[in-house]
Scaffold this motif. Structure first.
Motif, PDB file in Angstrom:
ATOM      1  N   ILE A 219       0.809  -1.059   0.108  1.00  0.00           N
ATOM      2  CA  ILE A 219       0.019  -0.178   0.042  1.00  0.00           C
ATOM      3  C   ILE A 219       1.054   1.041  -0.048  1.00  0.00           C
ATOM      4  N   ARG A 220       0.808   1.831  -1.155  1.00  0.00           N
ATOM      5  CA  ARG A 220       1.632   3.153  -1.052  1.00  0.00           C
ATOM      6  C   ARG A 220       0.677   4.481  -1.187  1.00  0.00           C
ATOM      7  N   THR A 221       0.625   5.356  -0.224  1.00  0.00           N
ATOM      8  CA  THR A 221      -0.287   6.484  -0.564  1.00  0.00           C
ATOM      9  C   THR A 221       0.620   7.605  -0.743  1.00  0.00           C
ATOM     10  N   ASP A 222       0.077   8.663  -1.350  1.00  0.00           N
ATOM     11  CA  ASP A 222       0.643   9.768  -1.538  1.00  0.00           C
ATOM     12  C   ASP A 222       0.874  10.552  -0.496  1.00  0.00           C
ATOM     13  N   ASP A 223       0.087  10.829   0.660  1.00  0.00           N
ATOM     14  CA  ASP A 223       0.429  11.505   1.837  1.00  0.00           C
ATOM     15  C   ASP A 223       1.484  10.908   2.791  1.00  0.00           C
ATOM     16  N   GLU A 224       1.721   9.527   2.585  1.00  0.00           N
ATOM     17  CA  GLU A 224       2.928   8.845   3.326  1.00  0.00           C
ATOM     18  C   GLU A 224       4.232   9.013   2.275  1.00  0.00           C
ATOM     19  N   ALA A 225       4.087   8.819   1.258  1.00  0.00           N
ATOM     20  CA  ALA A 225       5.324   8.381   0.512  1.00  0.00           C
ATOM     21  C   ALA A 225       5.512   9.337  -0.757  1.00  0.00           C
ATOM     22  N   GLY A 226       4.625  10.100  -0.986  1.00  0.00           N
ATOM     23  CA  GLY A 226       4.659  11.253  -2.128  1.00  0.00           C
ATOM     24  C   GLY A 226       4.175  10.311  -3.276  1.00  0.00           C
ATOM     25  N   LEU A 227       4.043  11.043  -4.493  1.00  0.00           N
ATOM     26  CA  LEU A 227       3.718  10.417  -5.808  1.00  0.00           C
ATOM     27  C   LEU A 227       4.628   9.323  -6.279  1.00  0.00           C
ATOM     28  N   PRO A 228       4.137   8.305  -6.597  1.00  0.00           N
ATOM     29  CA  PRO A 228       4.875   6.960  -6.917  1.00  0.00           C
ATOM     30  C   PRO A 228       5.506   7.314  -8.332  1.00  0.00           C
ATOM     31  N   THR A 229       6.754   6.968  -8.480  1.00  0.00           N
ATOM     32  CA  THR A 229       7.584   6.787  -9.796  1.00  0.00           C
ATOM     33  C   THR A 229       7.013   5.569 -10.418  1.00  0.00           C
ATOM     34  N   ALA A 230       7.518   5.625 -11.863  1.00  0.00           N
ATOM     35  CA  ALA A 230       7.259   4.233 -12.491  1.00  0.00           C
ATOM     36  C   ALA A 230       7.982   3.053 -11.936  1.00  0.00           C
ATOM     37  N   ASP A 231       9.146   3.251 -11.503  1.00  0.00           N
ATOM     38  CA  ASP A 231      10.039   2.426 -10.604  1.00  0.00           C
ATOM     39  C   ASP A 231       9.438   1.818  -9.442  1.00  0.00           C
ATOM     40  N   ASP A 232       8.681   2.908  -8.830  1.00  0.00           N
ATOM     41  CA  ASP A 232       8.233   2.509  -7.422  1.00  0.00           C
ATOM     42  C   ASP A 232       7.069   1.592  -7.873  1.00  0.00           C
ATOM     43  N   LEU A 233       6.405   1.744  -8.793  1.00  0.00           N
ATOM     44  CA  LEU A 233       5.205   0.993  -9.312  1.00  0.00           C
ATOM     45  C   LEU A 233       5.673  -0.591  -9.703  1.00  0.00           C
ATOM     46  N   LEU A 234       6.467  -0.466 -10.693  1.00  0.00           N
ATOM     47  CA  LEU A 234       6.795  -1.549 -11.370  1.00  0.00           C
ATOM     48  C   LEU A 234       7.764  -2.600 -10.738  1.00  0.00           C
ATOM     49  N   GLY A 235       8.622  -1.904  -9.676  1.00  0.00           N
ATOM     50  CA  GLY A 235       9.473  -2.743  -9.024  1.00  0.00           C
ATOM     51  C   GLY A 235      10.552  -3.286 -10.013  1.00  0.00           C
ATOM     52  N   ALA A 236      11.296  -4.518  -9.845  1.00  0.00           N
ATOM     53  CA  ALA A 236      12.073  -5.059 -10.443  1.00  0.00           C
ATOM     54  C   ALA A 236      11.516  -5.471 -11.688  1.00  0.00           C
ATOM     55  N   CYS A 237      10.341  -6.051 -12.059  1.00  0.00           N
ATOM     56  CA  CYS A 237       9.559  -6.393 -13.218  1.00  0.00           C
ATOM     57  C   CYS A 237      10.403  -7.152 -14.093  1.00  0.00           C
ATOM     58  N   PRO A 238      11.007  -8.358 -13.984  1.00  0.00           N
ATOM     59  CA  PRO A 238      11.683  -9.078 -14.703  1.00  0.00           C
ATOM     60  C   PRO A 238      10.888  -9.754 -16.167  1.00  0.00           C
ATOM     61  N   ASP A 239      11.619  -9.836 -17.118  1.00  0.00           N
ATOM     62  CA  ASP A 239      10.838 -10.237 -18.100  1.00  0.00           C
ATOM     63  C   ASP A 239       9.990 -11.670 -17.913  1.00  0.00           C
ATOM     64  N   GLY A 240       9.079 -11.717 -18.583  1.00  0.00           N
ATOM     65  CA  GLY A 240       8.193 -12.788 -18.410  1.00  0.00           C
ATOM     66  C   GLY A 240       7.016 -12.345 -17.326  1.00  0.00           C
TER      67      GLY A 240
END
Ligand code: FES
Length: 366
Positions: A219-240
């Motif tokens: 759970i990642r809310t703007d008031d606690e962590a600021g607006l998420p970046t694409a990397d925040d959203l996707l994480g490692a996101c390996p192939d597959g």
């Protein structure tokens, strides 16, 4: 509610994919051919949502966000019969008493065959649909619906998708199509993780339901962590990885940009509202019944220009998939940008004015 002993099955298609599945492509060609052969047997202007129009009763109404702005409605057949089946990602069209038609994702359990559940955030500055739902659809009232249809299907690894894991991204009310996908991923034993974003925890619908999945969910809310970046959203996101995202435009744009060129990561997404116009040119539309001419700006949709000029056209999804804004074209070339109309329908002079446009003057059968 009655629950089918069978699991909900494997979703039937995978439109919205960024890579093409050959088997699904062949099926699409066969379906398109069948659709073309039967075109003359169908009505030229079908009711949006197909023929499965039905009157449903509001059986339950529950506030599902701590800020009180999101209400979940459970709809049942007044005769308590089974309802048409659906798969995660599906929505129904709700025909409101005012005549407005709005799409709402089904967010309950597909195995529950005698009820649908939708959730609606009240948006006082919107087009009036959400406010009408909140004010008019009380327990015991009835409403006409059509569908279900699925413009955001979950393509399951091993059943039409080469992906090996899911990454789910939901922003606020965007949780509604994602929630059944989480349950389906669990049932199928597919590896998955999720980021759920929003202004604050109080604004997040179904937060307790999502938290029940434990460590898989961040759970990642703007008031606690600021607006998420694409990397925040996707994480490692390996192939597959198959990414399923539903949320505000900024979130989807960031994710799409971040995944550009990642051939082995699928991205499937659903928007809240109209996508921005891309590569548009100014053009004009003549209204056949009045002779009025409406000028359409390069970054404006034809639907927006018609509404600005007070030309009445029904609309709903504003994304080219529901068919509500289907309009006849009497003259001029159309740049079709929808995902619904078939080639024979386009050849017969139909266009969806919410997304399709032109580069010249067209004449509309309005
Ligand atoms: S409003 Fe849904 S296709 Fe245009």
């Amino acid at each position: 509610m009655a629950v089918s002993p069978r699991r909900s099955g494997v979703p039937p298609s995978a439109s919205g994919r960024t890579r093409h599945d050959p088997l699904l492509g062949a099926a699409h060609v066969a379906l398109a051919a069948f659709w073309g052969l039967t075109a003359t047997l169908r009505r030229r202007r079908p009711r949006p949502g197909g023929d499965r129009t039905q009157t449903l009763e509001i059986a339950e109404r529950r506030v599902v966000a701590r800020d009180q702005d999101v209400v979940a409605l459970t709809l049942v057949n007044p005769q308590r019969g089974e309802l048409p089946p659906w798969f995660p990602g599906a929505h129904i069209d709700v025909h409101l008493p005012s005549g407005r038609v709005r799409q709402y994702s089904l967010n309950g359990d597909p195995r529950v065959r005698d009820a649908y559940r939708i959730a609606v955030r009240r948006i006082p500055t919107g087009g009036g649909g959400s406010t009408e739902v909140h004010d008019a659809l009380v327990v015991g009232s009835t409403v006409t619906t059509s569908g279900p249809r699925n413009a955001f299907p979950l393509s399951v690894p091993g059943f039409g998708s080469p992906a090996r894991r899911f990454r789910f991204l939901a922003g606020g009310i965007g949780i509604t199509p994602i929630l059944p996908m989480l349950h389906e991923a669990e049932r199928l034993g597919v590896d998955w993780s999720m980021v759920y974003t929003g202004r604050s925890r109080d604004s997040l619908p179904f937060l307790d339901d999502v938290l029940a999945f434990g460590d898989r969910v961040e759970i990642r809310t703007d008031d606690e962590a600021g607006l998420p970046t694409a990397d925040d959203l996707l994480g490692a996101c390996p192939d597959g990885t198959s990414v399923y995202a539903c949320g505000p435009a900024a979130m989807l744009t960031a994710v799409r940009s971040r995944l550009a060129g990642r051939r082995h990561v699928e991205l499937h997404f659903e928007r809240f509202a109209a996508p921005p116009v891309v590569d548009g040119q100014p053009f004009s539309a003549c209204i056949a019944s009045t002779g009025d001419v409406v000028d359409v700006g390069a970054d404006e949709t034809l639907l927006a220009a018609l509404r600005r000029s007070r030309v009445a056209v029904p609309y709903s999804c504003q994304q080219g998939f529901c068919g509500t804004c289907r309009t006849g074209v009497l003259g001029g070339e159309v740049d079709h940008r929808d995902t619904l109309l078939t080639d024979p329908e386009r050849a017969a002079g139909a266009m969806l004015v919410c997304v399709s446009r032109s580069t010249e003057r067209i004449t509309l059968d309005l």
